[in-house]
Design a protein around this motif. Structure first.
Motif, PDB file in Angstrom:
ATOM      1  N   GLU A 158       9.437  16.777  -2.202  1.00 17.74           N
ATOM      2  CA  GLU A 158       9.158  16.991  -3.620  1.00 17.74           C
ATOM      3  C   GLU A 158       7.815  17.673  -3.887  1.00 17.74           C
ATOM      4  OE1 GLU A 158      11.311  16.419  -6.153  1.00 17.74           O
ATOM      5  OE2 GLU A 158      12.702  15.997  -4.531  1.00 17.74           O
ATOM      6  N   GLY A 159       6.991  17.827  -2.891  1.00 21.45           N
ATOM      7  CA  GLY A 159       5.726  18.513  -3.148  1.00 21.45           C
ATOM      8  C   GLY A 159       4.561  17.918  -2.387  1.00 21.45           C
ATOM      9  N   ALA A 160       3.419  17.887  -3.072  1.00 21.94           N
ATOM     10  CA  ALA A 160       2.162  17.479  -2.442  1.00 21.94           C
ATOM     11  C   ALA A 160       2.214  16.036  -1.961  1.00 21.94           C
ATOM     12  CB  ALA A 160       1.022  17.639  -3.437  1.00 21.94           C
ATOM     13  N   THR A 161       1.514  15.788  -0.886  1.00 27.68           N
ATOM     14  CA  THR A 161       1.444  14.435  -0.348  1.00 27.68           C
ATOM     15  C   THR A 161       0.461  13.602  -1.155  1.00 27.68           C
ATOM     16  OG1 THR A 161      -0.366  14.911   1.166  1.00 27.68           O
ATOM     17  CG2 THR A 161       1.880  15.299   1.978  1.00 27.68           C
ATOM     18  N   ILE A 162       0.603  12.306  -1.046  1.00 26.47           N
ATOM     19  CA  ILE A 162      -0.327  11.414  -1.728  1.00 26.47           C
ATOM     20  C   ILE A 162      -1.738  11.662  -1.204  1.00 26.47           C
ATOM     21  CG2 ILE A 162      -0.981   9.002  -2.047  1.00 26.47           C
ATOM     22  CD1 ILE A 162       2.036   8.339  -2.029  1.00 26.47           C
TER      23      ILE A 162
ATOM     24  N   ASN B 165       5.952   2.219   0.141  1.00 31.33           N
ATOM     25  CA  ASN B 165       6.139   2.471   1.565  1.00 31.33           C
ATOM     26  C   ASN B 165       6.758   3.847   1.786  1.00 31.33           C
ATOM     27  OD1 ASN B 165       8.707   2.049   0.719  1.00 31.33           O
ATOM     28  ND2 ASN B 165       9.203   0.424   2.191  1.00 31.33           N
ATOM     29  N   ALA B 166       6.591   4.719   0.802  1.00 33.47           N
ATOM     30  CA  ALA B 166       7.165   6.067   0.881  1.00 33.47           C
ATOM     31  C   ALA B 166       6.497   6.858   2.006  1.00 33.47           C
ATOM     32  CB  ALA B 166       6.970   6.792  -0.439  1.00 33.47           C
ATOM     33  N   ASP B 167       7.282   7.698   2.612  1.00 36.80           N
ATOM     34  CA  ASP B 167       6.793   8.579   3.674  1.00 36.80           C
ATOM     35  C   ASP B 167       6.326   9.866   3.014  1.00 36.80           C
ATOM     36  OD1 ASP B 167       6.273  10.007   5.936  1.00 36.80           O
ATOM     37  OD2 ASP B 167       8.356  10.161   6.586  1.00 36.80           O
ATOM     38  N   ASP B 168       5.099   9.859   2.514  1.00 37.60           N
ATOM     39  CA  ASP B 168       4.626  11.013   1.759  1.00 37.60           C
ATOM     40  C   ASP B 168       4.392  12.245   2.626  1.00 37.60           C
ATOM     41  OD1 ASP B 168       2.256   9.763   2.831  1.00 37.60           O
ATOM     42  OD2 ASP B 168       1.084  10.990   1.441  1.00 37.60           O
ATOM     43  N   GLU B 169       4.263  12.074   3.907  1.00 35.45           N
ATOM     44  CA  GLU B 169       4.057  13.222   4.790  1.00 35.45           C
ATOM     45  C   GLU B 169       5.302  14.105   4.892  1.00 35.45           C
ATOM     46  OE1 GLU B 169       1.199  14.240   6.204  1.00 35.45           O
ATOM     47  OE2 GLU B 169       0.282  12.602   5.090  1.00 35.45           O
ATOM     48  N   HIS B 170       6.456  13.548   4.601  1.00 33.93           N
ATOM     49  CA  HIS B 170       7.697  14.309   4.724  1.00 33.93           C
ATOM     50  C   HIS B 170       8.444  14.385   3.405  1.00 33.93           C
ATOM     51  CE1 HIS B 170       6.707  12.859   8.782  1.00 33.93           C
ATOM     52  NE2 HIS B 170       7.047  14.093   9.111  1.00 33.93           N
ATOM     53  N   ASP B 171       7.719  14.243   2.308  1.00 34.91           N
ATOM     54  CA  ASP B 171       8.322  14.270   0.975  1.00 34.91           C
ATOM     55  C   ASP B 171       8.632  15.711   0.583  1.00 34.91           C
ATOM     56  OD1 ASP B 171       9.098  13.971  -1.628  1.00 34.91           O
ATOM     57  OD2 ASP B 171       7.207  13.127  -2.328  1.00 34.91           O
TER      58      ASP B 171
ATOM     59  N   ASN C 124      -5.955   3.907  -9.434  1.00 36.26           N
ATOM     60  CA  ASN C 124      -4.510   3.751  -9.652  1.00 36.26           C
ATOM     61  C   ASN C 124      -3.705   4.436  -8.548  1.00 36.26           C
ATOM     62  OD1 ASN C 124      -4.931   2.292 -11.990  1.00 36.26           O
ATOM     63  ND2 ASN C 124      -4.691   4.062 -13.329  1.00 36.26           N
ATOM     64  N   LEU C 125      -4.158   5.584  -8.119  1.00 37.98           N
ATOM     65  CA  LEU C 125      -3.462   6.297  -7.042  1.00 37.98           C
ATOM     66  C   LEU C 125      -3.539   5.504  -5.742  1.00 37.98           C
ATOM     67  CD1 LEU C 125      -1.929   8.861  -6.241  1.00 37.98           C
ATOM     68  CD2 LEU C 125      -4.137   9.923  -5.756  1.00 37.98           C
ATOM     69  N   PHE C 126      -4.700   4.934  -5.452  1.00 38.61           N
ATOM     70  CA  PHE C 126      -4.824   4.095  -4.252  1.00 38.61           C
ATOM     71  C   PHE C 126      -3.896   2.891  -4.335  1.00 38.61           C
ATOM     72  CE2 PHE C 126      -9.144   6.004  -3.438  1.00 38.61           C
ATOM     73  CZ  PHE C 126      -8.858   6.444  -2.153  1.00 38.61           C
ATOM     74  N   GLU C 127      -3.877   2.248  -5.497  1.00 32.90           N
ATOM     75  CA  GLU C 127      -3.010   1.082  -5.670  1.00 32.90           C
ATOM     76  C   GLU C 127      -1.538   1.461  -5.529  1.00 32.90           C
ATOM     77  OE1 GLU C 127      -3.644  -2.220  -5.929  1.00 32.90           O
ATOM     78  OE2 GLU C 127      -5.692  -1.589  -5.455  1.00 32.90           O
ATOM     79  N   ALA C 128      -1.161   2.569  -6.125  1.00 32.22           N
ATOM     80  CA  ALA C 128       0.237   3.014  -6.054  1.00 32.22           C
ATOM     81  C   ALA C 128       0.628   3.342  -4.618  1.00 32.22           C
ATOM     82  CB  ALA C 128       0.449   4.226  -6.949  1.00 32.22           C
ATOM     83  N   SER C 129      -0.268   3.950  -3.877  1.00 28.17           N
ATOM     84  CA  SER C 129       0.071   4.311  -2.496  1.00 28.17           C
ATOM     85  C   SER C 129       0.108   3.075  -1.604  1.00 28.17           C
ATOM     86  CB  SER C 129      -0.899   5.351  -1.946  1.00 28.17           C
ATOM     87  OG  SER C 129      -2.197   4.832  -1.837  1.00 28.17           O
ATOM     88  N   ARG C 130      -0.706   2.075  -1.937  1.00 35.88           N
ATOM     89  CA  ARG C 130      -0.687   0.829  -1.177  1.00 35.88           C
ATOM     90  C   ARG C 130       0.602   0.045  -1.426  1.00 35.88           C
ATOM     91  NH1 ARG C 130      -5.913  -1.805  -2.647  1.00 35.88           N
ATOM     92  NH2 ARG C 130      -6.887   0.178  -2.270  1.00 35.88           N
ATOM     93  N   ALA C 131       1.075   0.109  -2.662  1.00 35.67           N
ATOM     94  CA  ALA C 131       2.271  -0.646  -3.044  1.00 35.67           C
ATOM     95  C   ALA C 131       3.559   0.044  -2.595  1.00 35.67           C
ATOM     96  CB  ALA C 131       2.301  -0.838  -4.554  1.00 35.67           C
TER      97      ALA C 131
END
Length: 117
Positions: A49-53, A41-47, A32-39
């Motif tokens: 809000e906390g930990a990156t994907i 386009n969030a820039d998780d490296e600069h989020d 589910n986490l892989f699917e959510a990250s694929r779907a």
């Protein structure tokens, strides 16, 4: 087989079923986490809000790997019950104390031999 062996087998099988359910759930969570990250386009490296994907994925993968190892250890313990070697240290051939087996049912060595590693 005596009553004690039956009780040990039942407990190991219960722990195995519990661990197998955990592996299944963690595997689903990881998918589910892989699917959510694929779907996304969030820039998780600069989020902010906390930990990156990527961090969450690595953490979940590590927990899943540990659960899979525990499952394999329980399978070995069940095999050892079948062949009569459960509760006997693989290194020194002395009995593994009941306290150690209660704390770690899949233990294959006594405390002294485990410390020597």
């Amino acid at each position: 087989m005596d009553r004690n062996t039956d009780a040990i087998r039942e407990e190991l099988q219960r722990l195995r079923q519990q661990t197998e359910a955990q592996v299944t759930a963690l595997d689903g969570d990881l998918r589910n986490l892989f699917e959510a990250s694929r779907a996304s386009n969030a820039d998780d490296e600069h989020d902010p809000e906390g930990a990156t994907i990527a961090f969450e994925r690595a953490q979940l993968s590590a927990v899943l790997d540990a659960a899979r190892r525990r499952l394999a250890e329980l399978d070995v313990a069940l095999h050892r019950v079948d062949d009569g070697s459960y509760g006997v240290c693989e290194r020194c051939r002395r009995p593994i104390p009941a306290e150690r087996l209660a704390a770690r049912p899949s233990a294959r060595t006594c405390v002294a031999c485990a410390d020597r590693r």
